[in-house]
Design an enzyme around this catalytic site. Structure first.
Site, PDB file in Angstrom:
ATOM      1  N   HIS A 229       0.726  -1.145  -0.003  1.00 54.42           N
ATOM      2  CA  HIS A 229       0.121   0.060  -0.044  1.00 54.42           C
ATOM      3  C   HIS A 229       0.899   1.306  -0.012  1.00 54.42           C
ATOM      4  O   HIS A 229       0.692   2.154   0.630  1.00 54.42           O
ATOM      5  CB  HIS A 229      -0.703  -0.044   1.220  1.00 54.42           C
ATOM      6  CG  HIS A 229      -2.129  -0.983   1.121  1.00 54.42           C
ATOM      7  ND1 HIS A 229      -3.203  -0.820   0.549  1.00 54.42           N
ATOM      8  CD2 HIS A 229      -2.064  -2.286   1.579  1.00 54.42           C
ATOM      9  CE1 HIS A 229      -3.992  -1.945   0.676  1.00 54.42           C
ATOM     10  NE2 HIS A 229      -3.315  -2.742   1.140  1.00 54.42           N
ATOM     11  N   ASP A 292      -0.741  -4.873   6.126  1.00 51.27           N
ATOM     12  CA  ASP A 292      -1.771  -5.683   5.334  1.00 51.27           C
ATOM     13  C   ASP A 292      -1.608  -5.950   3.970  1.00 51.27           C
ATOM     14  O   ASP A 292      -0.676  -5.145   3.065  1.00 51.27           O
ATOM     15  CB  ASP A 292      -2.994  -5.171   5.393  1.00 51.27           C
ATOM     16  CG  ASP A 292      -3.076  -3.716   4.750  1.00 51.27           C
ATOM     17  OD1 ASP A 292      -2.385  -3.000   5.062  1.00 51.27           O
ATOM     18  OD2 ASP A 292      -4.201  -3.511   4.250  1.00 51.27           O
ATOM     19  N   GLU A 293      -2.121  -6.935   3.348  1.00 45.79           N
ATOM     20  CA  GLU A 293      -2.494  -7.026   1.765  1.00 45.79           C
ATOM     21  C   GLU A 293      -0.953  -6.989   0.928  1.00 45.79           C
ATOM     22  O   GLU A 293      -1.063  -6.313   0.088  1.00 45.79           O
ATOM     23  CB  GLU A 293      -3.234  -6.408   1.382  1.00 45.79           C
ATOM     24  CG  GLU A 293      -4.701  -6.575   1.859  1.00 45.79           C
ATOM     25  CD  GLU A 293      -5.961  -5.678   1.217  1.00 45.79           C
ATOM     26  OE1 GLU A 293      -6.884  -5.965   0.885  1.00 45.79           O
ATOM     27  OE2 GLU A 293      -5.647  -4.304   1.546  1.00 45.79           O
ATOM     28  N   VAL A 294       0.082  -7.529   1.470  1.00 41.54           N
ATOM     29  CA  VAL A 294       1.375  -7.524   0.736  1.00 41.54           C
ATOM     30  C   VAL A 294       1.371  -8.823  -0.085  1.00 41.54           C
ATOM     31  O   VAL A 294       1.773  -9.956   0.429  1.00 41.54           O
ATOM     32  CB  VAL A 294       2.539  -7.443   1.687  1.00 41.54           C
ATOM     33  CG1 VAL A 294       3.903  -6.917   0.698  1.00 41.54           C
ATOM     34  CG2 VAL A 294       2.292  -6.483   2.683  1.00 41.54           C
TER      35      VAL A 294
END
Ligand code: TNX
Length: 483
Positions: A229, A292-294
Protein backbone atom coordinates in the site's frame (compact mmCIF):
# COMPACT_ATOMS: atom_id res chain seq x y z
CA UNK A 1 -37.72 2.83 26.57
CA UNK A 2 -34.56 4.88 27.12
CA UNK A 3 -32.67 5.55 23.86
CA UNK A 4 -29.21 4.81 25.28
CA UNK A 5 -26.48 3.46 22.98
CA UNK A 6 -24.35 1.73 24.16
CA UNK A 7 -26.59 0.14 26.79
CA UNK A 8 -25.24 0.74 30.31
CA UNK A 9 -24.28 -1.78 32.96
CA UNK A 10 -27.19 -0.91 35.26
CA UNK A 11 -30.19 1.27 34.46
CA UNK A 12 -32.98 1.85 36.94
CA UNK A 13 -35.88 3.95 35.80
CA UNK A 14 -37.67 5.22 38.89
CA UNK A 15 -41.32 6.21 39.36
CA UNK A 16 -40.33 9.76 40.17
CA UNK A 17 -41.51 12.42 37.75
CA UNK A 18 -39.19 13.45 34.92
CA UNK A 19 -37.03 16.48 35.57
CA UNK A 20 -38.24 19.34 33.40
CA UNK A 21 -35.34 21.32 31.95
CA UNK A 22 -36.35 24.69 30.45
CA UNK A 23 -32.66 25.55 30.85
CA UNK A 24 -29.61 24.08 32.50
CA UNK A 25 -26.67 25.42 34.45
CA UNK A 26 -23.51 23.30 34.52
CA UNK A 27 -21.46 22.89 37.67
CA UNK A 28 -18.27 21.00 36.74
CA UNK A 29 -14.78 20.59 38.25
CA UNK A 30 -13.20 22.61 35.45
CA UNK A 31 -14.35 25.12 32.83
CA UNK A 32 -13.24 23.09 29.79
CA UNK A 33 -15.31 20.13 30.92
CA UNK A 34 -18.23 22.44 31.74
CA UNK A 35 -18.11 23.75 28.18
CA UNK A 36 -18.17 20.25 26.71
CA UNK A 37 -21.07 19.24 28.89
CA UNK A 38 -22.89 22.43 27.91
CA UNK A 39 -22.29 21.51 24.26
CA UNK A 40 -24.02 18.15 24.85
CA UNK A 41 -26.98 19.71 26.57
CA UNK A 42 -27.35 22.38 23.91
CA UNK A 43 -27.18 19.75 21.19
CA UNK A 44 -30.26 18.26 22.83
CA UNK A 45 -32.02 21.60 22.39
CA UNK A 46 -31.79 22.73 26.00
CA UNK A 47 -30.42 26.26 26.57
CA UNK A 48 -27.49 26.56 28.95
CA UNK A 49 -27.57 29.46 31.36
CA UNK A 50 -24.58 31.00 33.12
CA UNK A 51 -26.88 33.05 35.30
CA UNK A 52 -26.87 31.55 38.80
CA UNK A 53 -30.04 33.44 39.67
CA UNK A 54 -31.95 32.00 36.70
CA UNK A 55 -34.84 30.32 38.52
CA UNK A 56 -35.80 28.16 35.51
CA UNK A 57 -32.39 26.58 35.19
CA UNK A 58 -31.82 23.09 36.56
CA UNK A 59 -28.27 22.48 37.75
CA UNK A 60 -26.33 19.62 36.19
CA UNK A 61 -23.73 18.82 38.84
CA UNK A 62 -20.64 16.88 37.82
CA UNK A 63 -18.43 15.67 40.63
CA UNK A 64 -15.32 13.52 40.88
CA UNK A 65 -15.92 10.67 43.31
CA UNK A 66 -13.81 7.50 43.49
CA UNK A 67 -16.85 5.49 44.61
CA UNK A 68 -18.89 6.25 41.47
CA UNK A 69 -19.81 3.77 38.78
CA UNK A 70 -20.80 0.17 38.66
CA UNK A 71 -19.76 -2.06 41.49
CA UNK A 72 -16.43 -3.78 41.01
CA UNK A 73 -15.46 -1.89 37.84
CA UNK A 74 -11.86 -0.76 38.19
CA UNK A 75 -11.78 1.42 35.11
CA UNK A 76 -11.38 5.19 35.15
CA UNK A 77 -14.31 5.36 32.77
CA UNK A 78 -16.96 4.33 35.28
CA UNK A 79 -19.68 6.82 36.15
CA UNK A 80 -23.03 7.21 37.85
CA UNK A 81 -25.85 9.47 36.67
CA UNK A 82 -28.83 10.25 38.89
CA UNK A 83 -31.83 12.16 37.65
CA UNK A 84 -34.49 12.75 40.31
CA UNK A 85 -36.27 15.36 42.37
CA UNK A 86 -35.45 18.24 40.10
CA UNK A 87 -31.74 17.39 40.16
CA UNK A 88 -29.21 15.95 37.76
CA UNK A 89 -26.04 14.60 39.32
CA UNK A 90 -23.14 12.89 37.59
CA UNK A 91 -20.30 11.35 39.55
CA UNK A 92 -17.25 9.61 38.17
CA UNK A 93 -13.83 8.49 39.23
CA UNK A 94 -12.17 10.62 36.53
CA UNK A 95 -13.12 13.41 34.11
CA UNK A 96 -13.60 10.97 31.23
CA UNK A 97 -16.40 9.34 33.22
CA UNK A 98 -18.07 12.69 33.75
CA UNK A 99 -18.06 13.24 30.01
CA UNK A 100 -19.52 9.76 29.49
CA UNK A 101 -22.26 10.72 31.95
CA UNK A 102 -22.95 13.85 29.90
CA UNK A 103 -23.25 11.72 26.74
CA UNK A 104 -25.74 9.54 28.51
CA UNK A 105 -27.63 12.61 29.69
CA UNK A 106 -27.74 13.99 26.14
CA UNK A 107 -29.32 10.73 24.94
CA UNK A 108 -31.89 10.86 27.75
CA UNK A 109 -33.22 14.34 27.01
CA UNK A 110 -36.73 14.22 25.57
CA UNK A 111 -37.19 17.39 23.52
CA UNK A 112 -40.26 19.45 24.32
CA UNK A 113 -42.98 19.68 21.72
CA UNK A 114 -45.26 22.65 20.98
CA UNK A 115 -43.23 25.08 23.03
CA UNK A 116 -43.07 22.85 26.11
CA UNK A 117 -39.72 22.47 27.88
CA UNK A 118 -37.55 19.41 27.41
CA UNK A 119 -37.43 16.81 30.16
CA UNK A 120 -35.15 14.07 31.44
CA UNK A 121 -36.72 10.86 32.76
CA UNK A 122 -35.96 10.00 36.39
CA UNK A 123 -33.29 7.36 36.25
CA UNK A 124 -30.20 6.01 37.97
CA UNK A 125 -27.41 4.74 35.71
CA UNK A 126 -24.28 2.95 36.96
CA UNK A 127 -21.99 2.27 34.09
CA UNK A 128 -18.55 1.10 32.96
CA UNK A 129 -17.28 -0.34 29.67
CA UNK A 130 -16.43 -3.92 28.85
CA UNK A 131 -13.32 -3.00 26.80
CA UNK A 132 -11.09 0.05 27.12
CA UNK A 133 -10.21 -0.13 23.42
CA UNK A 134 -13.31 1.00 21.57
CA UNK A 135 -12.43 2.45 18.23
CA UNK A 136 -13.16 3.46 14.68
CA UNK A 137 -10.65 3.01 11.85
CA UNK A 138 -11.15 5.48 9.00
CA UNK A 139 -9.52 5.54 5.57
CA UNK A 140 -8.90 9.15 4.52
CA UNK A 141 -6.79 8.14 1.51
CA UNK A 142 -9.15 6.53 -0.99
CA UNK A 143 -11.24 9.65 -0.63
CA UNK A 144 -10.02 12.63 1.27
CA UNK A 145 -11.89 13.83 4.34
CA UNK A 146 -10.44 17.01 5.83
CA UNK A 147 -10.28 18.48 9.34
CA UNK A 148 -13.90 19.62 9.46
CA UNK A 149 -15.22 16.19 8.47
CA UNK A 150 -12.79 14.57 10.89
CA UNK A 151 -14.04 16.69 13.78
CA UNK A 152 -17.58 15.59 12.92
CA UNK A 153 -16.39 11.96 12.96
CA UNK A 154 -14.77 12.53 16.37
CA UNK A 155 -18.08 13.93 17.63
CA UNK A 156 -19.98 10.95 16.29
CA UNK A 157 -17.52 8.43 17.73
CA UNK A 158 -17.49 10.18 21.10
CA UNK A 159 -21.29 10.22 21.19
CA UNK A 160 -21.10 6.41 21.42
CA UNK A 161 -18.31 6.68 24.01
CA UNK A 162 -15.61 5.43 21.65
CA UNK A 163 -12.05 6.30 22.67
CA UNK A 164 -9.93 5.74 19.57
CA UNK A 165 -10.01 7.19 16.06
CA UNK A 166 -7.46 5.40 13.88
CA UNK A 167 -6.66 7.23 10.66
CA UNK A 168 -5.39 5.28 7.66
CA UNK A 169 -3.19 8.08 6.31
CA UNK A 170 -1.08 6.52 3.58
CA UNK A 171 -1.91 4.19 0.71
CA UNK A 172 -1.47 3.71 -3.03
CA UNK A 173 -3.64 6.65 -4.02
CA UNK A 174 -2.35 9.35 -1.70
CA UNK A 175 -0.29 10.50 1.24
CA UNK A 176 -2.37 12.40 3.80
CA UNK A 177 -0.03 13.64 6.48
CA UNK A 178 2.87 16.05 6.52
CA UNK A 179 6.17 14.36 7.39
CA UNK A 180 8.57 17.24 8.20
CA UNK A 181 11.69 15.21 7.37
CA UNK A 182 10.16 14.23 4.00
CA UNK A 183 8.38 17.34 2.73
CA UNK A 184 8.26 15.92 -0.83
CA UNK A 185 5.49 13.55 0.25
CA UNK A 186 3.09 16.45 -0.09
CA UNK A 187 3.37 15.88 -3.86
CA UNK A 188 1.42 12.66 -3.35
CA UNK A 189 -1.45 14.33 -1.49
CA UNK A 190 -3.41 15.71 -4.42
CA UNK A 191 -4.88 12.47 -5.70
CA UNK A 192 -7.61 10.03 -4.70
CA UNK A 193 -9.80 7.26 -6.14
CA UNK A 194 -11.16 8.47 -9.47
CA UNK A 195 -8.62 11.31 -9.55
CA UNK A 196 -9.53 14.85 -8.70
CA UNK A 197 -8.14 17.09 -6.05
CA UNK A 198 -7.57 15.95 -2.51
CA UNK A 199 -5.47 17.12 0.39
CA UNK A 200 -3.52 16.29 3.48
CA UNK A 201 -3.11 17.19 7.13
CA UNK A 202 -0.27 19.52 7.96
CA UNK A 203 1.41 18.93 11.31
CA UNK A 204 -0.59 21.91 12.52
CA UNK A 205 -3.89 20.40 11.29
CA UNK A 206 -2.99 17.07 12.85
CA UNK A 207 -2.08 18.66 16.17
CA UNK A 208 -5.29 20.68 16.21
CA UNK A 209 -7.32 17.55 15.43
CA UNK A 210 -5.60 15.66 18.22
CA UNK A 211 -6.38 18.51 20.63
CA UNK A 212 -10.01 18.53 19.57
CA UNK A 213 -10.21 14.76 20.00
CA UNK A 214 -8.28 14.70 23.28
CA UNK A 215 -10.69 17.17 24.86
CA UNK A 216 -13.35 14.59 24.07
CA UNK A 217 -11.17 11.76 25.40
CA UNK A 218 -10.61 10.37 21.93
CA UNK A 219 -7.05 9.37 20.99
CA UNK A 220 -5.92 9.62 17.37
CA UNK A 221 -3.88 6.68 16.10
CA UNK A 222 -1.93 7.42 12.90
CA UNK A 223 -1.29 4.66 10.37
CA UNK A 224 1.62 4.52 7.95
CA UNK A 225 0.78 1.43 5.93
CA UNK A 226 3.85 -0.55 4.88
CA UNK A 227 5.48 -2.55 3.26
CA UNK A 228 2.55 -2.72 0.81
CA UNK A 229 0.00 0.00 0.00
CA UNK A 230 2.93 2.35 -0.70
CA UNK A 231 2.38 3.62 -4.22
CA UNK A 232 2.03 7.23 -3.01
CA UNK A 233 5.53 6.97 -1.50
CA UNK A 234 7.10 5.23 -4.52
CA UNK A 235 5.46 7.82 -6.77
CA UNK A 236 7.42 10.53 -4.95
CA UNK A 237 10.61 8.58 -4.19
CA UNK A 238 11.81 6.57 -7.17
CA UNK A 239 14.72 5.44 -4.97
CA UNK A 240 12.30 3.22 -3.04
CA UNK A 241 11.50 1.06 -6.08
CA UNK A 242 13.49 -1.92 -7.42
CA UNK A 243 14.59 -0.12 -10.59
CA UNK A 244 14.87 3.38 -9.16
CA UNK A 245 12.05 4.66 -11.34
CA UNK A 246 9.18 6.46 -9.64
CA UNK A 247 5.79 4.77 -10.10
CA UNK A 248 2.81 6.44 -11.73
CA UNK A 249 0.08 7.99 -9.63
CA UNK A 250 -2.75 5.51 -9.01
CA UNK A 251 -6.44 6.30 -8.70
CA UNK A 252 -8.03 2.85 -8.93
CA UNK A 253 -9.16 0.54 -6.12
CA UNK A 254 -7.03 -2.58 -6.59
CA UNK A 255 -4.85 -3.61 -3.67
CA UNK A 256 -1.66 -5.59 -3.18
CA UNK A 257 0.50 -4.40 -6.11
CA UNK A 258 2.85 -1.88 -4.51
CA UNK A 259 5.70 -2.70 -2.14
CA UNK A 260 8.94 -1.67 -0.50
CA UNK A 261 12.17 -3.69 -0.77
CA UNK A 262 13.89 -4.52 2.47
CA UNK A 263 17.41 -4.66 1.03
CA UNK A 264 17.10 -1.37 -0.81
CA UNK A 265 19.35 1.08 1.09
CA UNK A 266 16.69 3.81 0.77
CA UNK A 267 14.10 1.75 2.66
CA UNK A 268 15.20 1.82 6.30
CA UNK A 269 15.91 5.59 6.34
CA UNK A 270 12.43 6.13 4.89
CA UNK A 271 10.81 3.99 7.59
CA UNK A 272 12.84 5.77 10.27
CA UNK A 273 11.88 9.23 9.01
CA UNK A 274 8.18 8.51 8.62
CA UNK A 275 7.69 6.54 11.82
CA UNK A 276 9.89 8.98 13.76
CA UNK A 277 7.92 12.02 12.64
CA UNK A 278 4.59 10.31 13.20
CA UNK A 279 5.66 9.26 16.69
CA UNK A 280 6.87 12.77 17.49
CA UNK A 281 3.67 14.46 16.36
CA UNK A 282 1.35 11.89 17.95
CA UNK A 283 0.44 12.34 21.58
CA UNK A 284 -1.27 8.98 22.00
CA UNK A 285 0.68 5.83 22.83
CA UNK A 286 0.14 3.99 19.52
CA UNK A 287 1.51 4.06 15.97
CA UNK A 288 -0.09 1.72 13.40
CA UNK A 289 2.35 0.37 10.82
CA UNK A 290 -0.07 -1.47 8.56
CA UNK A 291 1.29 -4.72 7.15
CA UNK A 292 -1.88 -5.75 5.30
CA UNK A 293 -2.29 -7.30 1.88
CA UNK A 294 1.31 -7.53 0.75
CA UNK A 295 0.69 -9.97 -2.04
CA UNK A 296 4.06 -9.92 -3.81
CA UNK A 297 6.61 -10.55 -1.06
CA UNK A 298 8.18 -13.68 0.39
CA UNK A 299 7.29 -14.42 3.98
CA UNK A 300 10.89 -14.04 5.14
CA UNK A 301 11.28 -10.50 3.77
CA UNK A 302 7.87 -9.52 5.14
CA UNK A 303 8.90 -10.74 8.59
CA UNK A 304 11.96 -8.49 8.46
CA UNK A 305 9.70 -5.50 7.80
CA UNK A 306 7.54 -6.42 10.78
CA UNK A 307 10.60 -6.75 13.00
CA UNK A 308 12.08 -3.42 11.85
CA UNK A 309 8.86 -1.36 11.99
CA UNK A 310 8.05 -2.78 15.40
CA UNK A 311 11.56 -1.93 16.65
CA UNK A 312 11.44 1.66 15.33
CA UNK A 313 8.00 2.29 16.85
CA UNK A 314 9.28 0.99 20.19
CA UNK A 315 12.45 3.09 19.99
CA UNK A 316 10.12 6.08 19.93
CA UNK A 317 8.36 4.90 23.05
CA UNK A 318 5.14 3.94 21.29
CA UNK A 319 3.21 0.69 21.02
CA UNK A 320 3.09 -0.79 17.51
CA UNK A 321 -0.11 -1.94 15.85
CA UNK A 322 -0.25 -4.09 12.71
CA UNK A 323 -3.10 -5.53 10.75
CA UNK A 324 -3.50 -9.26 11.43
CA UNK A 325 -0.80 -10.10 8.86
CA UNK A 326 1.73 -8.83 11.41
CA UNK A 327 1.42 -12.29 12.97
CA UNK A 328 3.57 -13.54 10.06
CA UNK A 329 6.47 -11.66 11.66
CA UNK A 330 8.13 -11.84 15.08
CA UNK A 331 5.56 -9.98 17.20
CA UNK A 332 6.58 -8.98 20.69
CA UNK A 333 4.58 -8.87 23.91
CA UNK A 334 2.22 -5.92 23.92
CA UNK A 335 2.16 -5.45 20.15
CA UNK A 336 -1.41 -5.07 18.93
CA UNK A 337 -2.79 -6.93 15.93
CA UNK A 338 -5.97 -5.75 14.25
CA UNK A 339 -8.00 -8.71 13.06
CA UNK A 340 -10.01 -7.96 9.93
CA UNK A 341 -10.35 -10.85 7.53
CA UNK A 342 -12.04 -14.04 8.63
CA UNK A 343 -9.44 -16.48 7.34
CA UNK A 344 -9.77 -19.69 9.32
CA UNK A 345 -6.53 -21.17 8.05
CA UNK A 346 -4.58 -18.42 9.80
CA UNK A 347 -6.20 -18.84 13.22
CA UNK A 348 -3.40 -21.05 14.58
CA UNK A 349 -0.92 -18.32 13.78
CA UNK A 350 -3.05 -15.72 15.58
CA UNK A 351 -3.22 -17.95 18.63
CA UNK A 352 0.57 -18.41 18.49
CA UNK A 353 1.00 -14.62 18.32
CA UNK A 354 -1.28 -14.24 21.34
CA UNK A 355 0.78 -16.88 23.15
CA UNK A 356 3.82 -14.70 22.38
CA UNK A 357 2.06 -11.76 24.06
CA UNK A 358 0.35 -9.98 21.17
CA UNK A 359 -3.12 -8.59 21.82
CA UNK A 360 -6.00 -8.34 19.36
CA UNK A 361 -8.27 -5.54 18.26
CA UNK A 362 -11.33 -7.14 16.71
CA UNK A 363 -12.55 -5.64 13.42
CA UNK A 364 -14.06 -8.66 11.66
CA UNK A 365 -14.98 -7.64 8.11
CA UNK A 366 -18.31 -9.48 8.16
CA UNK A 367 -19.48 -7.54 11.25
CA UNK A 368 -17.39 -4.42 11.82
CA UNK A 369 -16.52 -3.27 8.28
CA UNK A 370 -18.92 -0.42 7.83
CA UNK A 371 -17.90 0.07 4.19
CA UNK A 372 -19.66 -3.18 3.31
CA UNK A 373 -23.01 -2.71 1.57
CA UNK A 374 -26.02 -3.18 3.86
CA UNK A 375 -27.69 -5.27 1.14
CA UNK A 376 -26.78 -6.30 -2.43
CA UNK A 377 -28.85 -3.37 -3.72
CA UNK A 378 -27.19 -0.75 -1.54
CA UNK A 379 -25.72 1.96 -3.79
CA UNK A 380 -22.58 2.55 -1.72
CA UNK A 381 -19.88 0.27 -0.42
CA UNK A 382 -18.03 -2.91 -1.28
CA UNK A 383 -19.05 -6.50 -0.65
CA UNK A 384 -15.94 -8.65 -0.40
CA UNK A 385 -16.78 -9.55 3.22
CA UNK A 386 -20.48 -9.99 2.43
CA UNK A 387 -23.36 -7.68 3.23
CA UNK A 388 -23.42 -6.17 6.68
CA UNK A 389 -26.89 -5.20 7.79
CA UNK A 390 -27.38 -3.48 11.14
CA UNK A 391 -28.07 -6.76 12.87
CA UNK A 392 -24.85 -8.29 11.49
CA UNK A 393 -22.88 -5.46 13.03
CA UNK A 394 -24.69 -6.07 16.33
CA UNK A 395 -24.84 -9.87 16.69
CA UNK A 396 -21.28 -10.96 17.27
CA UNK A 397 -19.01 -11.74 20.16
CA UNK A 398 -15.40 -10.51 20.09
CA UNK A 399 -14.00 -13.41 22.12
CA UNK A 400 -15.20 -16.10 19.72
CA UNK A 401 -14.26 -14.75 16.29
CA UNK A 402 -10.84 -16.43 16.40
CA UNK A 403 -11.10 -20.09 17.40
CA UNK A 404 -8.80 -20.88 20.29
CA UNK A 405 -7.77 -17.30 21.07
CA UNK A 406 -7.58 -16.77 24.83
CA UNK A 407 -10.33 -14.39 25.97
CA UNK A 408 -7.75 -12.32 27.79
CA UNK A 409 -5.90 -11.58 24.51
CA UNK A 410 -8.75 -9.44 23.23
CA UNK A 411 -7.78 -5.80 23.69
CA UNK A 412 -11.04 -4.47 22.33
CA UNK A 413 -13.13 -3.71 19.29
CA UNK A 414 -12.89 -1.29 16.36
CA UNK A 415 -15.29 -0.61 13.55
CA UNK A 416 -13.57 0.17 10.25
CA UNK A 417 -14.62 2.15 7.23
CA UNK A 418 -12.80 2.32 3.89
CA UNK A 419 -13.67 5.03 1.44
CA UNK A 420 -13.23 3.62 -2.06
CA UNK A 421 -16.90 4.41 -2.82
CA UNK A 422 -17.55 7.19 -0.31
CA UNK A 423 -17.03 10.75 -1.46
CA UNK A 424 -19.07 13.05 0.79
CA UNK A 425 -19.61 13.42 4.51
CA UNK A 426 -23.23 12.36 4.14
CA UNK A 427 -22.21 9.20 2.28
CA UNK A 428 -19.65 8.45 4.96
CA UNK A 429 -22.13 9.02 7.79
CA UNK A 430 -24.87 6.99 6.09
CA UNK A 431 -22.53 4.00 6.23
CA UNK A 432 -21.46 4.72 9.82
CA UNK A 433 -24.99 5.26 11.08
CA UNK A 434 -26.68 3.31 12.46
CA UNK A 435 -24.04 0.54 12.39
CA UNK A 436 -21.38 2.34 14.44
CA UNK A 437 -23.78 2.30 17.40
CA UNK A 438 -24.02 -1.48 17.08
CA UNK A 439 -20.26 -1.97 17.12
CA UNK A 440 -19.96 0.50 20.01
CA UNK A 441 -22.42 -1.61 22.00
CA UNK A 442 -20.43 -4.78 21.24
CA UNK A 443 -17.38 -2.98 22.65
CA UNK A 444 -19.04 -1.42 25.70
CA UNK A 445 -21.85 -3.66 26.89
CA UNK A 446 -21.42 -7.07 28.51
CA UNK A 447 -22.58 -9.84 26.17
CA UNK A 448 -25.35 -10.98 28.53
CA UNK A 449 -26.88 -7.50 28.58
CA UNK A 450 -27.05 -7.11 24.83
CA UNK A 451 -30.42 -7.56 23.18
CA UNK A 452 -31.20 -7.02 19.50
CA UNK A 453 -34.86 -6.02 19.90
CA UNK A 454 -33.94 -3.47 22.53
CA UNK A 455 -31.06 -2.18 20.41
CA UNK A 456 -33.29 -1.81 17.35
CA UNK A 457 -35.84 0.18 19.37
CA UNK A 458 -33.13 2.39 20.86
CA UNK A 459 -31.68 2.94 17.38
CA UNK A 460 -35.08 4.09 16.09
CA UNK A 461 -35.45 6.45 19.02
CA UNK A 462 -32.00 7.96 18.35
CA UNK A 463 -32.93 9.22 14.88
CA UNK A 464 -34.19 12.66 15.99
CA UNK A 465 -30.93 13.33 17.83
CA UNK A 466 -28.90 12.32 14.77
CA UNK A 467 -30.99 14.62 12.60
CA UNK A 468 -30.49 17.45 15.09
CA UNK A 469 -26.72 16.93 14.81
CA UNK A 470 -26.90 16.95 11.01
CA UNK A 471 -25.71 13.32 10.82
CA UNK A 472 -26.94 11.38 7.80
CA UNK A 473 -27.99 7.78 8.50
CA UNK A 474 -29.24 4.83 6.51
CA UNK A 475 -32.88 4.07 7.36
CA UNK A 476 -32.45 0.32 7.33
CA UNK A 477 -35.74 -1.62 7.22
CA UNK A 478 -34.48 -3.68 10.17
CA UNK A 479 -35.59 -0.81 12.40
CA UNK A 480 -39.08 0.69 12.87
CA UNK A 481 -38.13 4.34 12.43
CA UNK A 482 -40.42 7.03 13.80
CA UNK A 483 -42.38 9.07 11.23
C1 TNX B 1 -9.13 -4.45 2.78
S1 TNX B 1 -8.80 -4.05 5.66
C2 TNX B 1 -8.12 -3.55 3.04
C3 TNX B 1 -8.23 -2.18 2.51
C4 TNX B 1 -9.48 -2.00 1.69
C5 TNX B 1 -10.62 -2.70 2.36
C6 TNX B 1 -11.94 -2.47 1.72
C7 TNX B 1 -7.38 -3.97 5.22
C8 TNX B 1 -6.41 -4.12 6.26
N1 TNX B 1 -7.10 -3.78 3.91
O1 TNX B 1 -7.08 -1.86 1.75
O2 TNX B 1 -9.73 -0.65 1.56
O3 TNX B 1 -10.34 -4.07 2.39
O4 TNX B 1 -12.97 -3.04 2.46
Amino acid sequence: MLPLIPWPTEVTATDAPAVVVPAVRVDAPDPALARLVAEQVEAAGVPVSDDVTDARAVTVTLRLDPAAGSAGAETDERYTLRVADGEILATAAAPVGLLHAARTLRQLVVPGTDGAAAAVPAVVVHDAPRYAWRGLSLDVVRHWFGPEDLRAVVDLAASFKLRVLHLHLTDDQGWRIEIPSRPELEKASDNQVGGGSAGYLTVEDYTALQDYAAQRYVTIVPEFDMPGHVNAATHVYGALTSDGVATDAYDGIEVGFSRLWFDNPATEPFLRDVIGDLARTTRGPWVHVGGDEVLTMEREEFARFVELAQRIVREHGKTPIFWQEGSRGPVEPGTLLQYWEPKGEEFDRFVAAADAGARFIMSPGNHAYLDMKYTPEHPLGLEWAGHVELRDSYDWEPTTVIDGLPTSSVEGVSAAIWTETLTTRDELFSMLLPRLGAVAEVAWTAAERKDWESFAARTAASAPAWRASGWAFHPTPQVAWPE
